[in-house]
Scaffold this motif. Sequence first.
Motif, mmCIF file in Angstrom:
data_model
loop_
_atom_site.group_PDB
_atom_site.id
_atom_site.type_symbol
_atom_site.label_atom_id
_atom_site.label_comp_id
_atom_site.label_asym_id
_atom_site.label_seq_id
_atom_site.Cartn_x
_atom_site.Cartn_y
_atom_site.Cartn_z
ATOM 1 N N LEU A 285 -3.908 13.514 4.266
ATOM 2 C CA LEU A 285 -4.237 12.833 5.739
ATOM 3 C C LEU A 285 -2.214 13.909 5.979
ATOM 4 O O LEU A 285 -3.818 13.384 7.619
ATOM 5 C CB LEU A 285 -3.206 10.882 5.394
ATOM 6 C CG LEU A 285 -4.539 10.357 4.217
ATOM 7 C CD1 LEU A 285 -4.017 9.086 3.811
ATOM 8 C CD2 LEU A 285 -6.061 10.593 4.443
ATOM 9 N N ASN A 286 -1.783 13.867 6.893
ATOM 10 C CA ASN A 286 -1.549 13.923 7.727
ATOM 11 C C ASN A 286 -0.352 15.349 7.375
ATOM 12 O O ASN A 286 0.957 15.257 6.249
ATOM 13 C CB ASN A 286 0.165 12.500 7.478
ATOM 14 C CG ASN A 286 1.132 13.076 8.590
ATOM 15 O OD1 ASN A 286 0.659 14.542 9.499
ATOM 16 N ND2 ASN A 286 1.721 12.419 8.989
ATOM 17 N N PRO A 287 -0.820 16.611 7.529
ATOM 18 C CA PRO A 287 0.244 18.087 6.682
ATOM 19 C C PRO A 287 1.374 17.779 7.349
ATOM 20 O O PRO A 287 1.932 18.467 6.254
ATOM 21 C CB PRO A 287 -0.968 18.783 8.055
ATOM 22 C CG PRO A 287 -1.958 17.733 8.322
ATOM 23 C CD PRO A 287 -1.753 16.581 8.350
ATOM 24 N N LEU A 288 2.141 17.378 8.271
ATOM 25 C CA LEU A 288 4.217 17.048 7.818
ATOM 26 C C LEU A 288 4.173 16.422 7.248
ATOM 27 O O LEU A 288 5.406 17.044 7.469
ATOM 28 C CB LEU A 288 3.379 16.072 9.651
ATOM 29 C CG LEU A 288 3.226 17.463 11.379
ATOM 30 C CD1 LEU A 288 3.614 16.410 11.882
ATOM 31 C CD2 LEU A 288 4.041 18.660 11.247
ATOM 32 N N ALA B 254 0.745 -1.104 -0.298
ATOM 33 C CA ALA B 254 -0.557 -0.113 -0.181
ATOM 34 C C ALA B 254 1.102 1.081 0.122
ATOM 35 O O ALA B 254 2.478 1.269 1.238
ATOM 36 C CB ALA B 254 -0.961 0.051 1.066
ATOM 37 N N SER B 255 0.306 2.216 -0.336
ATOM 38 C CA SER B 255 1.047 3.653 -0.533
ATOM 39 C C SER B 255 1.575 4.386 0.843
ATOM 40 O O SER B 255 0.168 3.647 1.148
ATOM 41 C CB SER B 255 0.275 4.343 -1.166
ATOM 42 O OG SER B 255 0.322 4.045 -3.160
ATOM 43 N N PRO B 256 1.928 4.960 1.378
ATOM 44 C CA PRO B 256 2.156 5.486 2.263
ATOM 45 C C PRO B 256 0.939 6.907 2.206
ATOM 46 O O PRO B 256 0.716 6.996 1.695
ATOM 47 C CB PRO B 256 3.510 6.422 2.486
ATOM 48 C CG PRO B 256 3.964 5.990 0.783
ATOM 49 C CD PRO B 256 3.286 4.886 0.191
ATOM 50 N N PRO B 257 1.050 6.842 3.683
ATOM 51 C CA PRO B 257 0.103 8.210 3.648
ATOM 52 C C PRO B 257 0.081 9.180 3.175
ATOM 53 O O PRO B 257 1.253 9.599 3.238
ATOM 54 C CB PRO B 257 -0.734 8.193 5.700
ATOM 55 C CG PRO B 257 0.495 7.914 5.784
ATOM 56 C CD PRO B 257 1.200 6.635 5.244
ATOM 57 N N GLY B 258 -0.947 9.954 2.580
ATOM 58 C CA GLY B 258 -0.035 11.244 1.765
ATOM 59 C C GLY B 258 -0.364 12.403 2.409
ATOM 60 O O GLY B 258 -0.746 12.397 3.485
ATOM 61 N N SER B 259 0.427 14.418 2.171
ATOM 62 C CA SER B 259 0.092 15.299 2.524
ATOM 63 C C SER B 259 -1.427 15.399 3.131
ATOM 64 O O SER B 259 -1.281 16.676 3.571
ATOM 65 C CB SER B 259 1.239 16.710 1.835
ATOM 66 O OG SER B 259 0.185 16.275 1.191
ATOM 67 N N SER C 96 6.026 15.740 -1.315
ATOM 68 C CA SER C 96 5.735 15.094 0.207
ATOM 69 C C SER C 96 7.068 14.471 0.586
ATOM 70 O O SER C 96 7.332 13.614 -0.795
ATOM 71 C CB SER C 96 5.142 14.231 0.013
ATOM 72 O OG SER C 96 4.396 13.260 -0.757
ATOM 73 N N ILE C 97 6.828 14.368 2.027
ATOM 74 C CA ILE C 97 7.702 13.348 2.170
ATOM 75 C C ILE C 97 7.283 11.964 3.106
ATOM 76 O O ILE C 97 6.109 12.249 3.078
ATOM 77 C CB ILE C 97 9.050 14.239 3.447
ATOM 78 C CG1 ILE C 97 7.895 14.218 4.673
ATOM 79 C CG2 ILE C 97 9.306 15.255 2.109
ATOM 80 C CD1 ILE C 97 8.383 15.322 6.057
ATOM 81 N N TYR C 98 8.323 11.406 3.368
ATOM 82 C CA TYR C 98 7.891 9.780 4.134
ATOM 83 C C TYR C 98 7.577 10.140 5.536
ATOM 84 O O TYR C 98 8.422 10.731 5.628
ATOM 85 C CB TYR C 98 8.363 8.657 3.746
ATOM 86 C CG TYR C 98 9.002 8.848 1.849
ATOM 87 C CD1 TYR C 98 7.856 8.114 1.188
ATOM 88 C CD2 TYR C 98 10.040 8.268 1.751
ATOM 89 C CE1 TYR C 98 8.619 8.055 -0.055
ATOM 90 C CE2 TYR C 98 10.578 8.217 0.112
ATOM 91 C CZ TYR C 98 9.184 8.029 -0.382
ATOM 92 O OH TYR C 98 9.609 7.676 -1.873
ATOM 93 N N PRO C 99 6.555 9.454 5.746
ATOM 94 C CA PRO C 99 6.473 9.951 7.486
ATOM 95 C C PRO C 99 7.655 8.591 8.441
ATOM 96 O O PRO C 99 8.498 10.066 9.367
ATOM 97 C CB PRO C 99 5.611 8.318 7.580
ATOM 98 C CG PRO C 99 4.912 7.929 6.595
ATOM 99 C CD PRO C 99 6.137 7.940 5.446
#
Length: 930
Positions: free
Chosen positions: A109-112, A102-107, A137-140
């Motif tokens: 879903l997570n503004p950080l 699954a793709s990581p959450p994008g910005s 965007s960056i990764y968590p």
Amino acid sequence: MAQPQSRFSTSVDMVAQQRYNTTSLLGLKRPFEQIDAANHSLPDNHALTDTTNSAPRCANNKDRHFGLVAKIRLEASEVSDVSQGGTTVQPLSEYVQQKTTASPPGSTLNPLLSLCHSRYGLPEALVKNLASLGISSIYPWQSSCLLGRGILTGEKNLVYTAPTGGGKSLVADVLMLKRIIEDSTKKAILVLPYVALIQEKVKWLRKVVEGVDVNLHDVIGASNLDLSRVPKTHQRGSVRIVGFFGGSKARATWADVDVAICTIEKANSLVNAAIEQCTINDLGVVVFDELHMIDDDHRGYLMELMATKLLSLQHGVQIIGMSATLSNTELLARWLDAKYYKSKYRPVPIEEYLVYDNSIYPASTSSAFLQTASQLNATQPRKSVSPIRIIRPSVYKDLRNPVSNAMVSLAIETVRSGYGVLIFCSGRQGCKSTAALISEAMPSKMEIDNDLLNRRNDVVSDLRSLSVGLDDILAVTVLRGVAFHHAGLTIEERDIVADAYDKGIIRVIVATCSLAAGVNLPARRVILQGARMGRELIGPAMLRQMRGRAGRKGKDDIGESFLCCEKSDLEEVVQLLKADLPILESSLTPEKRGIKRALLEIITIRLATHVNAIHDYVQRTLLFHTLDRDDLNKMVEATMADLDASGLITVNSTDTYEATLLSQAIVISSLTPEDGIFVHGELQRARRAFVMDGEMHVMYMFTPIQLSGLGEINWPIFRKEMEGLDESGYRVLEFVGVNPGFVIKISKPILERNPEEIRIARIYRRFYAAFQLRDLCNEVPIHAVARKYKISRGFVQTLAQTCEGFAAGMIQFCERMGWGMLKSVLEHMSDRLKVGAKADLLELAKIPFVKSRTARVFWENGMKSVRVVAEANATDLVPILLLAQPRKFRIDEDAETKYHQKLMLKAEIIIGAANRLWERQQQIDIETDL
């Protein structure tokens, strides 16, 4: 009844749906002797025949002018899936692994995860530049790493590890650029191990900071500066990115840069100079990429020296270390007083496979890979170990070996589905032969659209227009979408090949193992042709780096790694896969001799001169965290006594140490103490009796002490060149310690069993390299030198660049020692070495592309000055550039037109550069008159 869908299936989509109008050789039962006879029955000038296509193909002039030997084209063997029942089925049409991750959450879903978030405090222009380069965007894990306490503010050091392709570099880039943008009085150093990585990083960062301004107004307000005292480049608010490495043409100094991207050696020199000149407060952040190299006792140990100096200063310099292969991250973090972070996230997941005896076995994790290999090696393999895919044995003699057959089949399967392949071989010659072999099985020209063929022809034209000419094998393979990449190619050749691969023009690159760490060229599928680098088994860190090249972010949903294993290597492969990453250790231990250089440098730059300060420095080394205290103290005392006995330091009654003039010369020229003492002896003898009526003595002095990796001496060539020396040359032989009788008799490598034999071998190796330097300085082109000495063109280029850097060190050595006359002699020859020409061409050779033999051709055709070239028309220069080309090819009309277009573009660049040089000279003349 339909076959049940296999859990494991082909990893390349659309293969089954594709239908090609082919006549398969697999259906023809012919003995190998008949195939060989067919291969040799055609005349040499016969056009290549594409036997994979049933339609007749007309002879192509492009094939004939390259002088290709006609051969029956190979056909890659079919790769079939194995169903659960053990029977083979045709490959499935869909790429089954697209659903695995699954793709990581994008910005959203997570503004950080957006770099424009206020927590990061980045300029809007910088964020926009990153977005334009594909980083929106960056990764968590990157966010967690950046937002650690004290990281963004530069108050805390950072050590982190993440897989290859996991986004390590972006974290360091953000921290580094944020620091120097917010405070333009601060500078950054980024340390990379290889020149190719530096050149790539310079291009990338310049794109990232384009149009980004440093915070100049805050700096002026805080420090009461006025604009008249601020450099013009800073008045424009620009961020200056400069690369520093041996042989670099950059003239920038420490004062001229904001971000210095350096080799390990250059970075250490910059830090030493900044400490000695009391400008170290300007340094805000230092980034060590490939931190795992810290235990390398040849180069990497300098990282420990640099970091320990910065820790000892306690000036608030943020230290950032990263690598994909760190095992003891906690220890490194404790040494650097840093936070540490470990990530296993890969944006493109990798499926790993073991290929053995024409069978493919899954290994999604290292443990599964090990289990598979262990069971295959067992006397009675368990039935549970069954392949998921089978490669049909080939009827071709060249593909009889299962490893070769698997490599070609897997590569062609990937290419036919529109993806790129990266193949790792053990050596340079293997790269060439493998590239040629795969090219024979590539899709024929009848199956490729004209646009792609034209783009491949453009790549060939680019290669042909280089001063070294076109490699015979690349001339063939590039047109078929295959190339090789190794240190034997020149930098320019490697750049062209890498760029063509990145653009999809070339689909298969065959490279040496060193490419895994040296250049960022990811591929959908990575194939390892065995597990050896030369004769030695590769290490677990290198294996991870090679497999980590699989999968292209933004282009691939999945990556694949195939390790093709010979039966004789299976047991060792099992041990390799079982091995953990090596524990990193300090290289300052006595057996590695790094401590001697470390102590000499801190005394010379006056970082620590009292015995108490020296012990404080030692306590900040990585060695202090791993070695017994008593053993460490004894080692330091013994090293100090050795430095004193060698005449490098003196000590007074208050236990204060002073560096001698010799040690200052050694440190400023970036030599080890052992090499510095050797060089001092050589230069001392030269001062007493320098052979001025020839070139060989100064060429010998310019040859680096360490020539590892640049080939062994070819004694028949050495003898031939020695016999061609004049009387002054023979005086140099005698003076430096070369025995002509010994050269005549010897036919094998010199033994190096003790220090004296090592010293003697060094002398002969340097003199042999001096012959090559002499030819280069006398306008013999790189390709001709390579042919004469039977070495690769890339090695000749590397030698020239290495010698150029070493020559600069020798000039600094002489300057610090006060040897002005010898310095002047070396400076004059250094200018010739840089351009590869005699003294009368030095002015002309300042123009780009006008070096060595090309400069002489310009001179002989009336272009004898910068002014004349500046006033010329581009059409006037094209015939001269043609004369300077090393080889002349008979090519068709379209290729000839494109080739002339390339030369016309080069001519326009030459004229433009000549105009700028001429204007500069005129300005200098006007200022002089005033």
